[in-house]
Write a protein that holds these residues in place. Structure first.
Motif, PDB file in Angstrom:
ATOM      1  N   PHE A   1       0.876  -1.162   0.000  1.00  0.00           N
ATOM      2  CA  PHE A   1       0.000   0.000   0.000  1.00  0.00           C
ATOM      3  C   PHE A   1       0.918   1.218   0.000  1.00  0.00           C
ATOM      4  CE2 PHE A   1      -2.424   3.284   2.388  1.00  0.00           C
ATOM      5  CZ  PHE A   1      -3.326   3.558   1.379  1.00  0.00           C
ATOM      6  N   PRO A   2       0.786   2.092  -1.017  1.00  0.00           N
ATOM      7  CA  PRO A   2       1.749   3.179  -1.196  1.00  0.00           C
ATOM      8  C   PRO A   2       1.175   4.585  -1.005  1.00  0.00           C
ATOM      9  CG  PRO A   2       0.854   2.555  -3.312  1.00  0.00           C
ATOM     10  CD  PRO A   2       0.012   1.878  -2.255  1.00  0.00           C
ATOM     11  N   PRO A   3       0.751   4.976   0.187  1.00  0.00           N
ATOM     12  CA  PRO A   3       0.151   6.305   0.333  1.00  0.00           C
ATOM     13  C   PRO A   3       1.172   7.419   0.198  1.00  0.00           C
ATOM     14  CG  PRO A   3       0.496   5.342   2.478  1.00  0.00           C
ATOM     15  CD  PRO A   3       0.861   4.287   1.477  1.00  0.00           C
TER      16      PRO A   3
ATOM     17  N   LEU B   1      -6.047   9.465   5.606  1.00  0.00           N
ATOM     18  CA  LEU B   1      -6.725   8.444   4.805  1.00  0.00           C
ATOM     19  C   LEU B   1      -8.230   8.520   4.991  1.00  0.00           C
ATOM     20  CD1 LEU B   1      -4.400   5.404   5.582  1.00  0.00           C
ATOM     21  CD2 LEU B   1      -4.352   6.891   3.558  1.00  0.00           C
ATOM     22  N   HIS B   2      -8.948   8.214   3.907  1.00  0.00           N
ATOM     23  CA  HIS B   2     -10.405   8.195   3.983  1.00  0.00           C
ATOM     24  C   HIS B   2     -10.934   6.824   3.576  1.00  0.00           C
ATOM     25  CE1 HIS B   2     -10.345   8.571  -0.365  1.00  0.00           C
ATOM     26  NE2 HIS B   2      -9.678   9.721  -0.289  1.00  0.00           N
ATOM     27  N   ILE B   3     -12.247   6.693   3.605  1.00  0.00           N
ATOM     28  CA  ILE B   3     -12.838   5.360   3.395  1.00  0.00           C
ATOM     29  C   ILE B   3     -12.498   4.799   2.011  1.00  0.00           C
ATOM     30  CG2 ILE B   3     -15.114   6.212   2.649  1.00  0.00           C
ATOM     31  CD1 ILE B   3     -16.210   3.808   4.443  1.00  0.00           C
ATOM     32  N   GLY B   4     -12.287   5.691   1.030  1.00  0.00           N
ATOM     33  CA  GLY B   4     -11.883   5.220  -0.301  1.00  0.00           C
ATOM     34  C   GLY B   4     -10.553   4.485  -0.230  1.00  0.00           C
ATOM     35  N   HIS B   5      -9.629   5.043   0.547  1.00  0.00           N
ATOM     36  CA  HIS B   5      -8.327   4.387   0.680  1.00  0.00           C
ATOM     37  C   HIS B   5      -8.442   2.994   1.295  1.00  0.00           C
ATOM     38  CE1 HIS B   5      -6.800   8.682   0.643  1.00  0.00           C
ATOM     39  NE2 HIS B   5      -6.184   8.126  -0.366  1.00  0.00           N
ATOM     40  N   ILE B   6      -9.502   2.788   2.092  1.00  0.00           N
ATOM     41  CA  ILE B   6      -9.635   1.473   2.731  1.00  0.00           C
ATOM     42  C   ILE B   6      -9.800   0.389   1.669  1.00  0.00           C
ATOM     43  CG2 ILE B   6     -10.918   0.076   4.407  1.00  0.00           C
ATOM     44  CD1 ILE B   6     -11.592   2.615   5.881  1.00  0.00           C
TER      45      ILE B   6
ATOM     46  N   GLU C   1      -7.694   5.034 -12.325  1.00  0.00           N
ATOM     47  CA  GLU C   1      -7.131   6.157 -13.094  1.00  0.00           C
ATOM     48  C   GLU C   1      -5.698   5.883 -13.543  1.00  0.00           C
ATOM     49  OE1 GLU C   1      -7.622   6.288  -9.833  1.00  0.00           O
ATOM     50  OE2 GLU C   1      -6.275   7.686  -8.822  1.00  0.00           O
ATOM     51  N   PHE C   2      -5.090   4.820 -13.016  1.00  0.00           N
ATOM     52  CA  PHE C   2      -3.729   4.481 -13.436  1.00  0.00           C
ATOM     53  C   PHE C   2      -3.697   3.518 -14.628  1.00  0.00           C
ATOM     54  CE2 PHE C   2      -3.224   5.773  -8.981  1.00  0.00           C
ATOM     55  CZ  PHE C   2      -2.265   6.767  -9.147  1.00  0.00           C
ATOM     56  N   GLU C   3      -4.877   3.115 -15.101  1.00  0.00           N
ATOM     57  CA  GLU C   3      -4.930   2.153 -16.195  1.00  0.00           C
ATOM     58  C   GLU C   3      -4.162   2.660 -17.423  1.00  0.00           C
ATOM     59  OE1 GLU C   3      -8.912   1.179 -17.501  1.00  0.00           O
ATOM     60  OE2 GLU C   3      -8.326  -0.928 -17.712  1.00  0.00           O
TER      61      GLU C   3
HETATM   62  P1  ATP Z   1      -7.291  11.390  -3.187  1.00  0.00           P
HETATM   63  O1  ATP Z   1      -7.563  11.117  -4.634  1.00  0.00           O
HETATM   64  O2  ATP Z   1      -8.456  11.135  -2.296  1.00  0.00           O
HETATM   65  O3  ATP Z   1      -6.718  12.730  -2.949  1.00  0.00           O
HETATM   66  P2  ATP Z   1      -4.867   9.954  -3.509  1.00  0.00           P
HETATM   67  O4  ATP Z   1      -5.145   8.997  -4.569  1.00  0.00           O
HETATM   68  O5  ATP Z   1      -4.147  11.182  -3.879  1.00  0.00           O
HETATM   69  O6  ATP Z   1      -6.222  10.303  -2.748  1.00  0.00           O
HETATM   70  P3  ATP Z   1      -2.749   8.394  -2.395  1.00  0.00           P
HETATM   71  O7  ATP Z   1      -2.075   8.546  -1.096  1.00  0.00           O
HETATM   72  O8  ATP Z   1      -2.005   8.711  -3.628  1.00  0.00           O
HETATM   73  O9  ATP Z   1      -4.083   9.273  -2.325  1.00  0.00           O
HETATM   74  O10 ATP Z   1      -3.443   6.992  -2.506  1.00  0.00           O
HETATM   75  C1  ATP Z   1      -2.902   5.787  -2.069  1.00  0.00           C
HETATM   76  C2  ATP Z   1      -3.633   4.685  -2.785  1.00  0.00           C
HETATM   77  O11 ATP Z   1      -5.031   4.773  -2.523  1.00  0.00           O
HETATM   78  C3  ATP Z   1      -3.485   4.781  -4.289  1.00  0.00           C
HETATM   79  O12 ATP Z   1      -3.072   3.511  -4.743  1.00  0.00           O
HETATM   80  C4  ATP Z   1      -4.855   5.122  -4.809  1.00  0.00           C
HETATM   81  O13 ATP Z   1      -5.111   4.452  -6.008  1.00  0.00           O
HETATM   82  C5  ATP Z   1      -5.769   4.600  -3.717  1.00  0.00           C
HETATM   83  N1  ATP Z   1      -7.039   5.342  -3.616  1.00  0.00           N
HETATM   84  C6  ATP Z   1      -7.213   6.664  -3.427  1.00  0.00           C
HETATM   85  N2  ATP Z   1      -8.523   6.977  -3.389  1.00  0.00           N
HETATM   86  C7  ATP Z   1      -9.206   5.812  -3.544  1.00  0.00           C
HETATM   87  C8  ATP Z   1     -10.602   5.463  -3.581  1.00  0.00           C
HETATM   88  N3  ATP Z   1     -11.565   6.376  -3.456  1.00  0.00           N
HETATM   89  N4  ATP Z   1     -10.917   4.157  -3.758  1.00  0.00           N
HETATM   90  C9  ATP Z   1      -9.964   3.224  -3.863  1.00  0.00           C
HETATM   91  N5  ATP Z   1      -8.645   3.482  -3.833  1.00  0.00           N
HETATM   92  C10 ATP Z   1      -8.253   4.757  -3.675  1.00  0.00           C
END
Ligand code: ATP
Ligand code: MG
Length: 551
Positions: free
Chosen positions: A30-32, A38-43, A230-232
Motif C-alpha cells: 500500500f503506497p500512500p 486516509l479516507h474510506i476510499g483508501h480502505i 485512473e492508473f490504467e
Molecule cells: P485522493 O484522490 O483522495 O486525494 P490519492 O489517490 O491522492 O487520494 P494516495 O495517497 O495517492 O491518495 O493513494 C494511495 C492509494 O489509494 C493509491 O493507490 C490510490 O489508487 C488509492 N485510492 C485513493 N482513493 C481511492 C478510492 N476512493 N478508492 C480506492 N482506492 C483509492
C-alpha cells in the motif's frame, strides 16, 4: 458474511500467475503519499492489497510514496500508520520511496545511455502545449536529439545544482505520436530546491510518479501492484520503465474501481479545505469519512471492513449509498452495544402522587437480545425527564404519547397520566404534572388495561448530564445541487448539539464506548470533548433505515 473479499477478477489473475509460475509468492504494497489523512476510499486500496496477499499467504509492505516534498508532511505519516493499524492490518516491512533516490538516479542515467532519455530546456508550458491532443500527435522538442554525452553531462549538472528550478527536466524518449498521451516523452525528473524530510538537501532532483512508482515496486519485489482505475492509462508506461530500466522483478499492475460514497467529501484536496477553513472540527470530525472521522463517530473497524468487502473489487465505477455503510454498523452493534435510555431534549414530569424521597431501583437487562450481558439498575423517583417531543398540550390526531388526560407507559416502570401543564409567564411549558398507578409496574403481569404509547425517560433526581451531537450528511446531493461545487453543496445543518440526560449507571463511560439509546439509535462517546466530568456522545446512526441489503 465473509470476513474478506469473495473471489474477484484480481484473485483470479493472482491464482493464475501462481499456477503458471510467473511468480512464486505474492507481495503487494500500500503506497500512500503522506500528504493528507486516509479516507474510506483508501480502505478499498488498503484492504485490496492486504487481503489479496493474505488470500495467497503473501506479504504486504507499507511504502510511503514520499517523492514529492512540496506537499508532504511527517504529521501524516504517523496518522496513516495509526489508521492502518486500527483497521487491523499489519504490514510486513515499512519502506520509504525516498530511500531509492540513488537507484532511481542510476536508472535514469541508464536510460540516457540507452538513448531513451534526454534533457529538455522547454518550459513546463511549452512541454504541455507540445504534447498534442487525443486526435493530434505531439510536437518533438527542439532538444530531443541531444547526444547521449550532452545529456549525461547536463543531467549530472542538474544534480549538482547548476540550474535553476524549472529550467530543465529529464524526459523519457518514447513516442511523441503515441495514441496514449502518457507515452509522449513523459517528464521523469524535475529540479526542486526543497528540503526533503528524509534526504534533507542531498537531492535537488526529484523523480516523477510514473517513473518512480514502477521502480519502487520492482526494487521491493512487488508481484502485484494494485491501484485504482485512473492508473490504467499509465500501465504501458509502468511496463516500459520496468523493462527499459532492466529491473529484476517485473511486477504486474492491476487496476480496480475507486470506492466513492454518496453525500460526503472524499478527495484529500477537498478534505483539506474543510479542515483548513475550519468548516469542520479537524481531520477527525465525525461528519468526515476519513478513517479517524469514522472512528470518532463510533464506526468500528469490523463494520467498515465488512462494508468495503461487500462492495467488492471490480472495474466498474459507481457511487455507493451511504446507507449501505450505516447498515453494517447497525448489524455490528446490534448484539454488542449495551442498551440504555437517554433523553436528548428534556421536559420534566413531576409524579405528584409518588412519595417524596422514595427511590426504586429497577432491574433491567443490558441488552435483551444478549442475556449474558446481565442487568443494570435504573433509579425511578418522583421526578423524571421525558423527551419534549413525547408531550403535546394539544395533541395532533393519532398522537399516542403524553397529553393532558392521556395515560402512557414509562418504559420499564409505571403507567402515568398527565394531570396538569405548568407554564412560565411567557406561556412556555416548563414542566408537566402526572399521577402514576402503582399497580401497573412493568414485569408484574398487570393486565387491567392497556395504553397505546410507551415512552422512555431518565430519572430527574439521579442521572448524568450529557451533550449529544447529532449529525446529518455533510453535503446535500439532489437535482438542484448537481452542478454546484462541493462548498456550495455543504449542508448548513449537518451538526446539532443537544443537552440532556443519561441513566445514572453511565457516569463512568469512556471514549469510544458505544450504546444503543432507546428510540434514538447508536451512539459513541466522543474522545475529544469528553473530559472533566463532561460527557459527549456522538450519534453514529439512527435505528431505522429504508435500506435493505440484497441477501
Ligand atoms: P485522493 O484522490 O483522495 O486525494 P490519492 O489517490 O491522492 O487520494 P494516495 O495517497 O495517492 O491518495 O493513494 C494511495 C492509494 O489509494 C493509491 O493507490 C490510490 O489508487 C488509492 N485510492 C485513493 N482513493 C481511492 C478510492 N476512493 N478508492 C480506492 N482506492 C483509492
Ligand atoms: Mg495520489
Amino acid at each position: 458474511m465473509e470476513n474478506t473479499y469473495s473471489s474477484n477478477f484480481i484473485s483470479t489473475i493472482i491464482e493464475k500467475d501462481l499456477k503458471t509460475g510467473k511468480y512464486k509468492n505474492v507481495i503487494t504494497r500500500f503506497p500512500p503519499e503522506p500528504n493528507g489523512y486516509l479516507h474510506i476510499g483508501h480502505i478499498r486500496a488498503i484492504s485490496a492489497n492486504f487481503e489479496m496477499a493474505k488470500m495467497f499467504n503473501g506479504k504486504t509492505n507499507l511504502r510511503f510514496d514520499d517523492t514529492n516534498p512540496i506537499k508532504e508532511d511527517i504529521e501524516y505519516v504517523d496518522a496513516i500508520k495509526e489508521d492502518i493499524s486500527w483497521l487491523g492490518y499489519k504490514w510486513d516491512i515499512l519502506l520509504w520511496a525516498s530511500s531509492y533516490f540513488e537507484e532511481m538516479y542510476n536508472k535514469a542515467v541508464l536510460l540516457i545511455k540507452k538513448g531513451l532519455a534526454y534533457v529538455d530546456d522547454q518550459t513546463a508550458k511549452e512541454i504541455s502545449e507540445n504534447r498534442g491532443t487525443l486526435t493530434e500527435a505531439g510536437k518533438a522538442s527542439p532538444f530531443r536529439n541531444r547526444t547521449i554525452e550532452e545529456n549525461l553531462d547536463l543531467f549530472e549538472r542538474m544534480k549538482n545544482r547548476e540550474f535553476p528550478e524549472g529550467s530543465k527536466v529529464l524526459r523519457a524518449k518514447i513516442d511523441m505520436a503515441s495514441a496514449n498521451i502518457n507515452m509522449r516523452d513523459p517528464v521523469i525528473y524535475r529540479i526542486a530546491y526543497i528540503t526533503h524530510h528524509n534526504t534533507g538537501n542531498k537531492w535537488c532532483l526529484y523523480p516523477m510518479y510514473d517513473f518512480a512508482h514502477p521502480i519502487e515496486d520492482a526494487i521491493e519485489g512487488i508481484t502485484h501492484s494494485l491501484c485504482s482505475l485512473e492508473f490504467e492509462d499509465h500501465r504501458p508506461l509502468y511496463d516500459w520503465v520496468v523493462r527499459e530500466c532492466v529491473m529484476d522483478c517485473v511486477p504486474t499492475q492491476i487496476e480496480f474501481a475507486k470506492l466513492l460514497l454518496s453525500d460526503t467529501v472524499l478527495s484529500k484536496r477537498n478534505l483539506r479545505k474543510l479542515v483548513e477553513d475550519k468548516i469542520v472540527d479537524g481531520w477527525d470530525d465525525p461528519r468526515l469519512a476519513t478513517i479517524r472521522g469514522l472512528r470518532r463517530r463510533g464506526y468500528t473497524a469490523e463494520a467498515i471492513k465488512k462494508f468495503v468487502f461487500e462492495t467488492g473489487l471490480s472495474k466498474s465505477n459507481g457511487i455507493v449509498d451511504y446507507q449501505q455503510l450505516e447498515y453494517y454498523i447497525r448489524e455490528d452493534l446490534k448484539m454488542k452495544a449495551p442498551r440504555s435510555m437517554a433523553v436528548l431534549k428534556p421536559l420534566k414530569v413531576v409524579i405528584t402522587n409518588y412519595p417524596v424521597g422514595q427511590v426504586e431501583w429497577l432491574d433491567e437487562e443490558i441488552n435483551k437480545e444478549v442475556p449474558e450481558m446481565g442487568c443494570r439498575k435504573i433509579p425511578f423517583s418522583r421526578e423524571v425527564y421525558i423527551e419534549q417531543d413525547d408531550f403535546m398540550e394539544v395533541p395532533i390526531p393519532k398522537y399516542h404519547r403524553l397529553f393532558p388526560g392521556n395515560e402512557v407507559r414509562l418504559a420499564h416502570a409505571y403507567f402515568i397520566k398527565c394531570t396538569e401543564v405548568i407554564k412560565d409567564e411567557t406561556g412556555k411549558i416548563i414542566e408537566v404534572h402526572a399521577t402514576y398507578d402503582p399497580d401497573t409496574k412493568s414485569g408484574t403481569g398487570f393486565t387491567g388495561r392497556k395504553v397505546k404509547g410507551t415512552i422512555h425517560w431518565v430519572d430527574a433526581l439521579h442521572n448524568v448530564s450529557c451533550e449529544f451531537h447529532l449529525f446529518d450528511h455533510l453535503t446535500i446531493e439532489n437535482e438542484e445541487t448537481k452542478e454546484l461545487s462541493f462548498i456550495e453543496k455543504l449542508n448548513p445543518n449537518s451538526k446539532e448539539i443537544l443537552t440532556g440526560y443519561l441513566e445514572e449507571n453511565m457516569k463512568d463511560v469512556k471514549p469510544f464506548d458505544k450504546y444503543q439509546f432507546t428510540r434514538h439509535g447508536y451512539f459513541s462517546v466522543d474522545p475529544k470533548y469528553t473530559k472533566n466530568n463532561k460527557i459527549v456522545f456522538n450519534r453514529i446512526v439512527s435505528l431505522k433505515s429504508s435500506f435493505k441489503i440484497n441477501k
